[in-house]
Design a protein around this motif. Structure first.
Motif, PDB file in Angstrom:
ATOM      1  N   PRO A 105      51.045  37.643  43.507  1.00 61.69           N
ATOM      2  CA  PRO A 105      50.643  38.951  42.571  1.00 61.69           C
ATOM      3  C   PRO A 105      50.518  38.533  41.430  1.00 61.69           C
ATOM      4  N   GLU A 106      49.696  39.089  40.788  1.00 61.23           N
ATOM      5  CA  GLU A 106      49.613  38.686  39.168  1.00 61.23           C
ATOM      6  C   GLU A 106      50.770  39.303  38.298  1.00 61.23           C
ATOM      7  N   GLU A 107      51.547  40.025  38.887  1.00 58.87           N
ATOM      8  CA  GLU A 107      52.561  40.735  38.156  1.00 58.87           C
ATOM      9  C   GLU A 107      53.446  41.409  39.235  1.00 58.87           C
ATOM     10  N   ILE A 108      54.743  41.252  38.837  1.00 65.15           N
ATOM     11  CA  ILE A 108      55.700  42.048  39.817  1.00 65.15           C
ATOM     12  C   ILE A 108      56.681  42.986  38.968  1.00 65.15           C
ATOM     13  N   TYR A 140      48.044  43.207  41.926  1.00 67.95           N
ATOM     14  CA  TYR A 140      46.751  42.249  42.136  1.00 67.95           C
ATOM     15  C   TYR A 140      45.781  42.962  41.255  1.00 67.95           C
ATOM     16  N   HIS A 141      45.162  42.298  40.286  1.00 69.28           N
ATOM     17  CA  HIS A 141      44.183  42.623  39.379  1.00 69.28           C
ATOM     18  C   HIS A 141      42.908  42.166  40.076  1.00 69.28           C
ATOM     19  N   GLU A 142      42.118  42.509  40.835  1.00 67.24           N
ATOM     20  CA  GLU A 142      40.976  42.037  41.155  1.00 67.24           C
ATOM     21  C   GLU A 142      39.922  42.524  40.442  1.00 67.24           C
ATOM     22  N   LEU A 147      45.005  46.502  43.166  1.00 71.78           N
ATOM     23  CA  LEU A 147      45.705  46.689  44.477  1.00 71.78           C
ATOM     24  C   LEU A 147      47.383  46.617  44.029  1.00 71.78           C
ATOM     25  N   SER A 148      48.242  47.710  44.335  1.00 71.39           N
ATOM     26  CA  SER A 148      49.516  47.596  44.215  1.00 71.39           C
ATOM     27  C   SER A 148      50.236  47.745  45.785  1.00 71.39           C
ATOM     28  N   THR A 172      45.727  51.855  45.730  1.00 70.18           N
ATOM     29  CA  THR A 172      44.581  51.073  45.352  1.00 70.18           C
ATOM     30  C   THR A 172      43.474  51.942  44.790  1.00 70.18           C
ATOM     31  N   ASP A 173      42.822  51.427  43.816  1.00 71.29           N
ATOM     32  CA  ASP A 173      41.457  52.451  43.332  1.00 71.29           C
ATOM     33  C   ASP A 173      40.171  51.237  43.882  1.00 71.29           C
TER      34      ASP A 173
END
Length: 161
Positions: free
Chosen positions: A39-42, A58-60, A65-66, A82-83
């Motif tokens: 993940p980009e961030e936790i 996750y920044h696609e 996506l979280s 998610t969006d």
């Protein structure tokens, strides 16, 4: 001609109580890492949170996506938010649809009456408690969804088989 379906459809298909595409509720952190990478961030939950959890973000390219892992579930995947503009539910693209379109779709799939809540700034949340899905609308259009593993009446987590 290949006989397999394009993976993008399966990849973005929300299966209530089960997961999304290859992501299955109950997956371990290592399994998720293998499927979608680091993940980009936790985010860690605050100490005063009732449920201690980690959120992997996750920044696609065009969406977020979280993935949520709860301590009391041994940090297995229990919720997805998610969006993703390509997300699908019951095989239908749902991003940008209206509250009424979602209600009709859910009705066609035997989903009982939802709760509707207008939140701050006029956003609307449509919740199907039994199906463990919340759908969030801004200016009348579906923007993102949050859905999780089913929980029975005894508050026991029902991991997908």
């Amino acid at each position: 001609m290949s006989t397999t379906q394009p993976s993008s459809i399966e990849e973005n298909e929300i299966i209530l109580g089960t997961g999304m595409g290859p992501l299955r509720f109950g997956a371990t952190m290592d399994e998720v890492r293998t499927l979608v990478g680091e993940p980009e961030e936790i985010e860690e939950s605050d100490e005063d949170d009732d449920f201690e959890h980690q959120a992997w973000n996750y920044h696609e390219a065009d969406y977020l996506l979280s993935l949520y892992f709860d301590r009391e579930d041994d940090f297995r995947l229990s919720c997805i938010e998610t969006d993703n503009p390509n997300m699908r539910l019951f095989g239908e693209a749902i991003y940008g649809t209206s509250v009424d379109q979602i209600k009709a779709l859910m009705q066609r799939h035997d989903q009982p009456t939802p709760e509707l809540e207008t939140m701050e700034e006029g956003a609307v949340r449509l919740s199907y408690e039994k199906s463990m899905i919340d759908l969030y609308f801004e200016e009348g259009e579906l923007q993102f969804v949050n859905f999780g593993v089913f929980i029975n009446d005894d508050m026991e987590v029902q991991w997908p088989k």
